[in-house]
Design a protein around this motif. Structure first.
Motif, PDB file in Angstrom:
ATOM      1  N   ARG A 254     -15.794  16.726   2.118  1.00  0.00           N
ATOM      2  CA  ARG A 254     -16.273  16.438   3.470  1.00  0.00           C
ATOM      3  C   ARG A 254     -15.730  15.119   4.020  1.00  0.00           C
ATOM      4  NH1 ARG A 254     -19.757  19.616   0.916  1.00  0.00           N
ATOM      5  NH2 ARG A 254     -20.805  21.279   2.110  1.00  0.00           N
ATOM      6  N   LEU A 255     -14.761  14.535   3.331  1.00  0.00           N
ATOM      7  CA  LEU A 255     -14.138  13.322   3.846  1.00  0.00           C
ATOM      8  C   LEU A 255     -13.339  13.648   5.106  1.00  0.00           C
ATOM      9  CD1 LEU A 255     -12.825  11.714   0.524  1.00  0.00           C
ATOM     10  CD2 LEU A 255     -14.728  10.892   1.934  1.00  0.00           C
ATOM     11  N   PRO A 256     -13.286  12.752   6.055  1.00  0.00           N
ATOM     12  CA  PRO A 256     -12.554  13.027   7.294  1.00  0.00           C
ATOM     13  C   PRO A 256     -11.042  12.994   7.083  1.00  0.00           C
ATOM     14  CG  PRO A 256     -13.401  10.784   7.316  1.00  0.00           C
ATOM     15  CD  PRO A 256     -13.984  11.438   6.100  1.00  0.00           C
ATOM     16  N   ALA A 257     -10.333  13.754   7.895  1.00  0.00           N
ATOM     17  CA  ALA A 257      -8.872  13.722   7.862  1.00  0.00           C
ATOM     18  C   ALA A 257      -8.392  12.301   8.114  1.00  0.00           C
ATOM     19  CB  ALA A 257      -8.313  14.674   8.908  1.00  0.00           C
ATOM     20  N   GLY A 258      -7.344  11.923   7.399  1.00  0.00           N
ATOM     21  CA  GLY A 258      -6.818  10.575   7.512  1.00  0.00           C
ATOM     22  C   GLY A 258      -7.298   9.639   6.423  1.00  0.00           C
ATOM     23  N   THR A 259      -8.301  10.065   5.644  1.00  0.00           N
ATOM     24  CA  THR A 259      -8.794   9.245   4.542  1.00  0.00           C
ATOM     25  C   THR A 259      -7.715   9.065   3.491  1.00  0.00           C
ATOM     26  OG1 THR A 259     -11.063  10.038   4.853  1.00  0.00           O
ATOM     27  CG2 THR A 259     -10.539   9.032   2.730  1.00  0.00           C
ATOM     28  N   GLU A 260      -7.528   7.830   3.042  1.00  0.00           N
ATOM     29  CA  GLU A 260      -6.581   7.563   1.967  1.00  0.00           C
ATOM     30  C   GLU A 260      -7.310   7.616   0.627  1.00  0.00           C
ATOM     31  OE1 GLU A 260      -4.172   4.115   2.266  1.00  0.00           O
ATOM     32  OE2 GLU A 260      -2.944   4.957   3.886  1.00  0.00           O
ATOM     33  N   LEU A 261      -6.696   8.311  -0.330  1.00  0.00           N
ATOM     34  CA  LEU A 261      -7.306   8.496  -1.641  1.00  0.00           C
ATOM     35  C   LEU A 261      -6.387   7.962  -2.730  1.00  0.00           C
ATOM     36  CD1 LEU A 261      -8.575  12.159  -1.138  1.00  0.00           C
ATOM     37  CD2 LEU A 261     -10.005  10.108  -1.241  1.00  0.00           C
ATOM     38  N   ASP A 262      -6.984   7.309  -3.696  1.00  0.00           N
ATOM     39  CA  ASP A 262      -6.249   6.840  -4.871  1.00  0.00           C
ATOM     40  C   ASP A 262      -6.163   8.003  -5.856  1.00  0.00           C
ATOM     41  OD1 ASP A 262      -5.966   5.661  -7.646  1.00  0.00           O
ATOM     42  OD2 ASP A 262      -5.789   3.831  -6.451  1.00  0.00           O
ATOM     43  N   VAL A 263      -4.954   8.410  -6.188  1.00  0.00           N
ATOM     44  CA  VAL A 263      -4.749   9.620  -6.991  1.00  0.00           C
ATOM     45  C   VAL A 263      -3.822   9.340  -8.173  1.00  0.00           C
ATOM     46  CG1 VAL A 263      -3.889  11.995  -6.988  1.00  0.00           C
ATOM     47  CG2 VAL A 263      -5.065  11.100  -4.970  1.00  0.00           C
ATOM     48  N   LEU A 264      -4.247   9.777  -9.364  1.00  0.00           N
ATOM     49  CA  LEU A 264      -3.361   9.819 -10.527  1.00  0.00           C
ATOM     50  C   LEU A 264      -2.775  11.230 -10.569  1.00  0.00           C
ATOM     51  CD1 LEU A 264      -5.592   8.090 -13.251  1.00  0.00           C
ATOM     52  CD2 LEU A 264      -3.891   7.023 -11.752  1.00  0.00           C
ATOM     53  N   SER A 265      -1.466  11.351 -10.525  1.00  0.00           N
ATOM     54  CA  SER A 265      -0.837  12.676 -10.473  1.00  0.00           C
ATOM     55  C   SER A 265       0.088  12.891 -11.663  1.00  0.00           C
ATOM     56  CB  SER A 265      -0.059  12.849  -9.170  1.00  0.00           C
ATOM     57  OG  SER A 265       0.971  11.875  -9.059  1.00  0.00           O
ATOM     58  N   GLY A 266       0.445  14.162 -11.869  1.00  0.00           N
ATOM     59  CA  GLY A 266       1.325  14.510 -12.984  1.00  0.00           C
ATOM     60  C   GLY A 266       0.635  14.464 -14.328  1.00  0.00           C
TER      61      GLY A 266
ATOM     62  N   MET B 166       2.794  10.052 -15.619  1.00  0.00           N
ATOM     63  CA  MET B 166       1.660   9.825 -14.726  1.00  0.00           C
ATOM     64  C   MET B 166       2.062   8.862 -13.618  1.00  0.00           C
ATOM     65  SD  MET B 166      -2.122   8.268 -15.600  1.00  0.00           S
ATOM     66  CE  MET B 166      -1.497   6.605 -15.896  1.00  0.00           C
ATOM     67  N   ASN B 167       1.593   9.139 -12.418  1.00  0.00           N
ATOM     68  CA  ASN B 167       1.897   8.285 -11.283  1.00  0.00           C
ATOM     69  C   ASN B 167       0.602   7.952 -10.547  1.00  0.00           C
ATOM     70  OD1 ASN B 167       3.432   6.876  -9.383  1.00  0.00           O
ATOM     71  ND2 ASN B 167       3.622   8.673  -8.067  1.00  0.00           N
ATOM     72  N   LYS B 168       0.395   6.676 -10.253  1.00  0.00           N
ATOM     73  CA  LYS B 168      -0.781   6.234  -9.498  1.00  0.00           C
ATOM     74  C   LYS B 168      -0.318   5.868  -8.097  1.00  0.00           C
ATOM     75  CE  LYS B 168      -4.676   2.964  -9.776  1.00  0.00           C
ATOM     76  NZ  LYS B 168      -4.575   2.367  -8.407  1.00  0.00           N
ATOM     77  N   SER B 169      -0.833   6.563  -7.102  1.00  0.00           N
ATOM     78  CA  SER B 169      -0.392   6.307  -5.738  1.00  0.00           C
ATOM     79  C   SER B 169      -1.475   6.687  -4.741  1.00  0.00           C
ATOM     80  CB  SER B 169       0.902   7.085  -5.439  1.00  0.00           C
ATOM     81  OG  SER B 169       0.685   8.475  -5.607  1.00  0.00           O
ATOM     82  N   ARG B 170      -1.202   6.398  -3.477  1.00  0.00           N
ATOM     83  CA  ARG B 170      -2.137   6.714  -2.404  1.00  0.00           C
ATOM     84  C   ARG B 170      -1.714   8.011  -1.727  1.00  0.00           C
ATOM     85  NH1 ARG B 170      -6.660   3.757  -2.672  1.00  0.00           N
ATOM     86  NH2 ARG B 170      -6.959   3.957  -0.411  1.00  0.00           N
ATOM     87  N   PHE B 171      -2.665   8.913  -1.553  1.00  0.00           N
ATOM     88  CA  PHE B 171      -2.441  10.150  -0.823  1.00  0.00           C
ATOM     89  C   PHE B 171      -3.322  10.130   0.429  1.00  0.00           C
ATOM     90  CE2 PHE B 171      -0.450  11.453  -4.644  1.00  0.00           C
ATOM     91  CZ  PHE B 171       0.275  12.623  -4.395  1.00  0.00           C
ATOM     92  N   THR B 172      -2.826  10.739   1.485  1.00  0.00           N
ATOM     93  CA  THR B 172      -3.591  10.848   2.719  1.00  0.00           C
ATOM     94  C   THR B 172      -4.122  12.258   2.873  1.00  0.00           C
ATOM     95  OG1 THR B 172      -2.231   9.157   3.807  1.00  0.00           O
ATOM     96  CG2 THR B 172      -3.546  10.600   5.227  1.00  0.00           C
ATOM     97  N   LEU B 173      -5.414  12.378   3.103  1.00  0.00           N
ATOM     98  CA  LEU B 173      -6.028  13.677   3.299  1.00  0.00           C
ATOM     99  C   LEU B 173      -5.690  14.188   4.693  1.00  0.00           C
ATOM    100  CD1 LEU B 173      -7.987  15.928   2.352  1.00  0.00           C
ATOM    101  CD2 LEU B 173      -9.844  14.568   3.336  1.00  0.00           C
TER     102      LEU B 173
END
Length: 248
Positions: free
Chosen positions: A76-88, A1-8
């Motif tokens: 409906r979040l605008p482009a450029g929004t940073e999201l906290d994501v748990l991946s894998g 599991m990886n916790k990181s920031r993704f950009t929409l």
């Protein structure tokens, strides 16, 4: 599991309630089709678990069905929004167990992870059969993506009202396949149960949906009974082998 920031990067509607989200970030923890991510929606306490549709380098594609306030706001979040994501998160489909002649079966939003699965089978030179079921033509999505895969998989479409492809359910088409069919399936529980019960399906892997609080096995709230005892959909699944599954 990886916790990181993704950009929409952006979101676009595919149907009246299905959206495609493209994000950029660290996808290194995603190792198999059928895994999922857990996205923190700004202002919401619980994360939203979403199956991975596709990933490549630093790009992540998610298909999201509007199912409540949280997903309504997410798409409906605008482009450029940073999201906290748990991946894998979770265990995905195991391609080493899927022999030639495997049939991919998806219902509704369950088609999303099957695209990434079919794409990776295609890069291996394999040409799986793909059965996709929808309520109606208006609910179908990603068909051109499946048709456009390198190996040109055999794609069969079925809708409940018959206005696209055959009329009926995925099980109606699956009955026409050989009795040795190995199935890789994702969709609503009623569909999975019906596919599992077919005598033509001698083996397979089934991806389950469940309500999740943590998404990584700590709260055990998504546990289901299996032949090996209680198993967590988020940690031990979401993909389970046919012989493991018990229906209650």
């Amino acid at each position: 599991m990886n916790k990181s920031r993704f950009t929409l990067e952006g979101a676009r509607p595919l149907t009246r309630d299905i959206w495609e989200l493209t994000l950029t970030g660290d996808t290194s923890a995603i190792t198999a089709p059928g895994q999922f991510v857990n996205v923190e929606v700004p202002g919401k306490f619980l994360r939203r678990p979403i199956s991975v549709c596709d990933w490549d380098g630093e790009r992540l594609t998610l298909l999201v069905k509007e199912a409540g306030e949280g997903t309504w706001e997410l798409v409906r979040l605008p482009a450029g929004t940073e999201l906290d994501v748990l991946s894998g998160l979770g265990n995905g489909f195991d391609l080493t167990e899927a022999a030639e002649g495997a049939v991919l079966v998806g219902g509704g939003i369950g088609a999303a992870p099957l695209y990434g699965l079919a794409k990776r089978m295609s890069t291996q030179g394999r040409r799986p059969a793909v059965i996709l079921g929808f309520r109606s033509r208006e609910d179908a999505f990603y068909l051109e993506r499946f048709y456009g895969l390198e190996s040109e998989p055999r794609v069969f479409i079925v809708t409940e009202d018959g206005n696209l492809g055959a009329k009926g359910f995925v099980t109606d088409l699956l009955r026409a396949f050989p009795e040795t069919s190995y199935v890789l399936a994702c969709g609503p529980t009623t569909m999975l149960r019906a596919v599992h019960a077919l005598p033509q399906v001698t083996g397979g892997q089934f991806s389950f949906e469940a309500r999740m609080a943590c998404g990584f096995g700590a709260c055990v709230g998504c546990s289901i009974p299996t032949a090996n005892g209680l198993r967590r959909v988020c940690k031990d699944g979401p993909v389970f082998r046919k012989e493991e599954i018990l229906w209650t």
